[in-house]
Design a protein around this motif. Sequence first.
Motif, PDB file in Angstrom:
ATOM      1  N   ARG A  46       0.863  -1.187   0.000  1.00 15.66           N
ATOM      2  CA  ARG A  46       0.000   0.000   0.000  1.00 15.66           C
ATOM      3  C   ARG A  46       0.891   1.226   0.000  1.00 15.66           C
ATOM      4  NH1 ARG A  46      -5.524  -0.733   2.612  1.00 15.66           N
ATOM      5  NH2 ARG A  46      -5.402   1.462   2.175  1.00 15.66           N
ATOM      6  N   PHE A  47       0.783   2.018  -1.039  1.00 17.90           N
ATOM      7  CA  PHE A  47       1.584   3.215  -1.141  1.00 17.90           C
ATOM      8  C   PHE A  47       0.800   4.384  -0.569  1.00 17.90           C
ATOM      9  CE2 PHE A  47       3.354   0.330  -4.169  1.00 17.90           C
ATOM     10  CZ  PHE A  47       4.706   0.476  -3.951  1.00 17.90           C
ATOM     11  N   ALA A  48       1.471   5.221   0.183  1.00 18.30           N
ATOM     12  CA  ALA A  48       0.821   6.286   0.940  1.00 18.30           C
ATOM     13  C   ALA A  48       0.443   7.460   0.050  1.00 18.30           C
ATOM     14  CB  ALA A  48       1.740   6.755   2.055  1.00 18.30           C
ATOM     15  N   ASP A  49      -0.442   8.271   0.566  1.00 19.38           N
ATOM     16  CA  ASP A  49      -0.861   9.508  -0.068  1.00 19.38           C
ATOM     17  C   ASP A  49       0.183  10.576   0.262  1.00 19.38           C
ATOM     18  OD1 ASP A  49      -2.100  11.821  -0.832  1.00 19.38           O
ATOM     19  OD2 ASP A  49      -3.859  11.572   0.429  1.00 19.38           O
ATOM     20  N   PRO A  50       0.753  11.247  -0.748  1.00 22.46           N
ATOM     21  CA  PRO A  50       1.805  12.218  -0.463  1.00 22.46           C
ATOM     22  C   PRO A  50       1.294  13.561   0.076  1.00 22.46           C
ATOM     23  CG  PRO A  50       1.401  12.129  -2.808  1.00 22.46           C
ATOM     24  CD  PRO A  50       0.552  11.056  -2.176  1.00 22.46           C
ATOM     25  N   SER A  51      -0.008  13.722   0.241  1.00 21.68           N
ATOM     26  CA  SER A  51      -0.551  15.022   0.650  1.00 21.68           C
ATOM     27  C   SER A  51      -0.055  15.466   2.017  1.00 21.68           C
ATOM     28  CB  SER A  51      -2.073  14.980   0.651  1.00 21.68           C
ATOM     29  OG  SER A  51      -2.551  14.708  -0.637  1.00 21.68           O
ATOM     30  N   SER A  52      -0.042  14.563   2.976  1.00 22.66           N
ATOM     31  CA  SER A  52       0.403  14.951   4.320  1.00 22.66           C
ATOM     32  C   SER A  52       1.894  15.269   4.324  1.00 22.66           C
ATOM     33  CB  SER A  52       0.068  13.869   5.337  1.00 22.66           C
ATOM     34  OG  SER A  52       0.667  12.652   4.966  1.00 22.66           O
ATOM     35  N   LEU A  53       2.685  14.521   3.570  1.00 20.39           N
ATOM     36  CA  LEU A  53       4.109  14.822   3.454  1.00 20.39           C
ATOM     37  C   LEU A  53       4.300  16.184   2.796  1.00 20.39           C
ATOM     38  CD1 LEU A  53       7.117  14.010   3.623  1.00 20.39           C
ATOM     39  CD2 LEU A  53       6.826  12.989   1.361  1.00 20.39           C
ATOM     40  N   ASN A  54       3.506  16.467   1.770  1.00 22.49           N
ATOM     41  CA  ASN A  54       3.600  17.752   1.086  1.00 22.49           C
ATOM     42  C   ASN A  54       3.311  18.903   2.038  1.00 22.49           C
ATOM     43  OD1 ASN A  54       3.741  19.721  -0.922  1.00 22.49           O
ATOM     44  ND2 ASN A  54       1.631  19.433  -1.514  1.00 22.49           N
ATOM     45  N   LYS A  55       2.263  18.783   2.823  1.00 15.43           N
ATOM     46  CA  LYS A  55       1.923  19.853   3.773  1.00 15.43           C
ATOM     47  C   LYS A  55       3.019  20.026   4.821  1.00 15.43           C
ATOM     48  CE  LYS A  55      -2.979  18.995   3.325  1.00 15.43           C
ATOM     49  NZ  LYS A  55      -4.126  18.334   3.945  1.00 15.43           N
ATOM     50  N   ALA A  56       3.447  18.933   5.405  1.00 16.99           N
ATOM     51  CA  ALA A  56       4.431  19.004   6.490  1.00 16.99           C
ATOM     52  C   ALA A  56       5.777  19.526   5.994  1.00 16.99           C
ATOM     53  CB  ALA A  56       4.602  17.633   7.130  1.00 16.99           C
ATOM     54  N   TYR A  57       6.280  18.971   4.904  1.00 13.77           N
ATOM     55  CA  TYR A  57       7.606  19.392   4.434  1.00 13.77           C
ATOM     56  C   TYR A  57       7.563  20.797   3.855  1.00 13.77           C
ATOM     57  CZ  TYR A  57      12.276  19.243   2.569  1.00 13.77           C
ATOM     58  OH  TYR A  57      13.597  19.522   2.311  1.00 13.77           O
ATOM     59  N   SER A  58       6.469  21.163   3.197  1.00 14.18           N
ATOM     60  CA  SER A  58       6.356  22.522   2.669  1.00 14.18           C
ATOM     61  C   SER A  58       6.372  23.542   3.802  1.00 14.18           C
ATOM     62  CB  SER A  58       5.089  22.683   1.829  1.00 14.18           C
ATOM     63  OG  SER A  58       5.183  21.919   0.660  1.00 14.18           O
ATOM     64  N   LEU A  59       5.627  23.250   4.862  1.00 18.95           N
ATOM     65  CA  LEU A  59       5.643  24.158   6.012  1.00 18.95           C
ATOM     66  C   LEU A  59       7.040  24.239   6.617  1.00 18.95           C
ATOM     67  CD1 LEU A  59       2.263  23.346   7.796  1.00 18.95           C
ATOM     68  CD2 LEU A  59       2.944  25.513   6.761  1.00 18.95           C
ATOM     69  N   PHE A  60       7.677  23.094   6.808  1.00 22.22           N
ATOM     70  CA  PHE A  60       9.027  23.077   7.382  1.00 22.22           C
ATOM     71  C   PHE A  60       9.991  23.867   6.509  1.00 22.22           C
ATOM     72  CE2 PHE A  60      13.237  21.175   6.956  1.00 22.22           C
ATOM     73  CZ  PHE A  60      13.746  21.415   8.214  1.00 22.22           C
ATOM     74  N   TYR A  61       9.992  23.579   5.217  1.00 22.71           N
ATOM     75  CA  TYR A  61      10.986  24.194   4.344  1.00 22.71           C
ATOM     76  C   TYR A  61      10.737  25.690   4.156  1.00 22.71           C
ATOM     77  CZ  TYR A  61      14.216  25.140   0.659  1.00 22.71           C
ATOM     78  OH  TYR A  61      15.233  25.688  -0.057  1.00 22.71           O
ATOM     79  N   ILE A  62       9.503  26.074   3.885  1.00 20.31           N
ATOM     80  CA  ILE A  62       9.215  27.483   3.608  1.00 20.31           C
ATOM     81  C   ILE A  62       9.389  28.343   4.860  1.00 20.31           C
ATOM     82  CG2 ILE A  62       7.399  29.094   2.934  1.00 20.31           C
ATOM     83  CD1 ILE A  62       6.423  26.868   0.991  1.00 20.31           C
ATOM     84  N   ILE A  63       8.814  27.918   5.984  1.00 20.17           N
ATOM     85  CA  ILE A  63       8.941  28.697   7.214  1.00 20.17           C
ATOM     86  C   ILE A  63      10.387  28.683   7.719  1.00 20.17           C
ATOM     87  CG2 ILE A  63       8.256  28.826   9.639  1.00 20.17           C
ATOM     88  CD1 ILE A  63       5.468  27.884   8.737  1.00 20.17           C
ATOM     89  N   GLY A  64      11.030  27.531   7.656  1.00 19.63           N
ATOM     90  CA  GLY A  64      12.425  27.438   8.103  1.00 19.63           C
ATOM     91  C   GLY A  64      13.364  28.277   7.253  1.00 19.63           C
ATOM     92  N   THR A  65      13.181  28.244   5.940  1.00 22.62           N
ATOM     93  CA  THR A  65      14.039  29.034   5.062  1.00 22.62           C
ATOM     94  C   THR A  65      13.771  30.525   5.243  1.00 22.62           C
ATOM     95  OG1 THR A  65      14.118  27.219   3.477  1.00 22.62           O
ATOM     96  CG2 THR A  65      14.741  29.394   2.669  1.00 22.62           C
ATOM     97  N   ALA A  66      12.498  30.893   5.350  1.00 21.39           N
ATOM     98  CA  ALA A  66      12.170  32.307   5.573  1.00 21.39           C
ATOM     99  C   ALA A  66      12.733  32.793   6.909  1.00 21.39           C
ATOM    100  CB  ALA A  66      10.662  32.508   5.533  1.00 21.39           C
ATOM    101  N   GLY A  67      12.650  31.956   7.928  1.00 21.74           N
ATOM    102  CA  GLY A  67      13.216  32.322   9.229  1.00 21.74           C
ATOM    103  C   GLY A  67      14.727  32.441   9.187  1.00 21.74           C
ATOM    104  N   ALA A  68      15.379  31.541   8.466  1.00 20.63           N
ATOM    105  CA  ALA A  68      16.841  31.582   8.376  1.00 20.63           C
ATOM    106  C   ALA A  68      17.310  32.804   7.595  1.00 20.63           C
ATOM    107  CB  ALA A  68      17.358  30.311   7.719  1.00 20.63           C
ATOM    108  N   VAL A  69      16.610  33.130   6.517  1.00 20.85           N
ATOM    109  CA  VAL A  69      16.982  34.269   5.691  1.00 20.85           C
ATOM    110  C   VAL A  69      16.832  35.575   6.476  1.00 20.85           C
ATOM    111  CG1 VAL A  69      16.268  35.584   3.633  1.00 20.85           C
ATOM    112  CG2 VAL A  69      16.556  33.130   3.503  1.00 20.85           C
ATOM    113  N   ALA A  70      15.942  35.602   7.460  1.00 18.98           N
ATOM    114  CA  ALA A  70      15.697  36.812   8.250  1.00 18.98           C
ATOM    115  C   ALA A  70      16.886  37.171   9.136  1.00 18.98           C
ATOM    116  CB  ALA A  70      14.438  36.634   9.106  1.00 18.98           C
ATOM    117  N   PHE A  71      17.755  36.207   9.445  1.00 19.19           N
ATOM    118  CA  PHE A  71      18.928  36.490  10.281  1.00 19.19           C
ATOM    119  C   PHE A  71      20.052  37.025   9.399  1.00 19.19           C
ATOM    120  CE2 PHE A  71      16.708  33.538  13.024  1.00 19.19           C
ATOM    121  CZ  PHE A  71      16.849  34.162  14.260  1.00 19.19           C
TER     122      PHE A  71
END
Length: 154
Positions: A46-71
């Motif tokens: 059974r292969f998983a639905d990538p939607s939850s991974l997309n939401k979680a990793y997108s939030l991590f990457y976008i917020i983390g990168t935006a936060g890092a760039v702010a320093f």
Amino acid sequence: GGYTFVLNLVGLHALACALATVDPWGALVPGGGSLGLVGLNLAKLRFADPSSLNKAYSLFYIIGTAGAVAFPVVGWAPLKSLEQLGPLGVWGIVQVLQVNHEFRRATAGKVPKREQALFFAKILGGAAVGAAAVLAAASMCGLLGPLSSRVRGL
């Protein structure tokens, strides 16, 4: 160094999770996904639905990168440093998998699985060519920095 290590480690984990959501042989191997060469029956997996991974990793990457760039100390390094571009590529792969998932869900029963697999190959190939073109252009313009001495020392 710790930020880069954690960013790449989370990106590597997200890539492993993303690859676990793909059924690469289901539409291409006769018999509903059984790979006779190795004796595996992938139809039972059974292969998983990538939607939850997309939401979680997108939030991590976008917020983390935006936060890092702010320093000021970090600056645009997450988007210029070659050591930190891998997670951006993983984010792109996750987006391609999400588009493919939405296409398969929307066309289930209407479009043959072989056509769905060809669509996936086309969007994956297009994304790869686009990413290569952007990297080449950014490299030629001098927007990408060289590898750090830590990485060169390895």
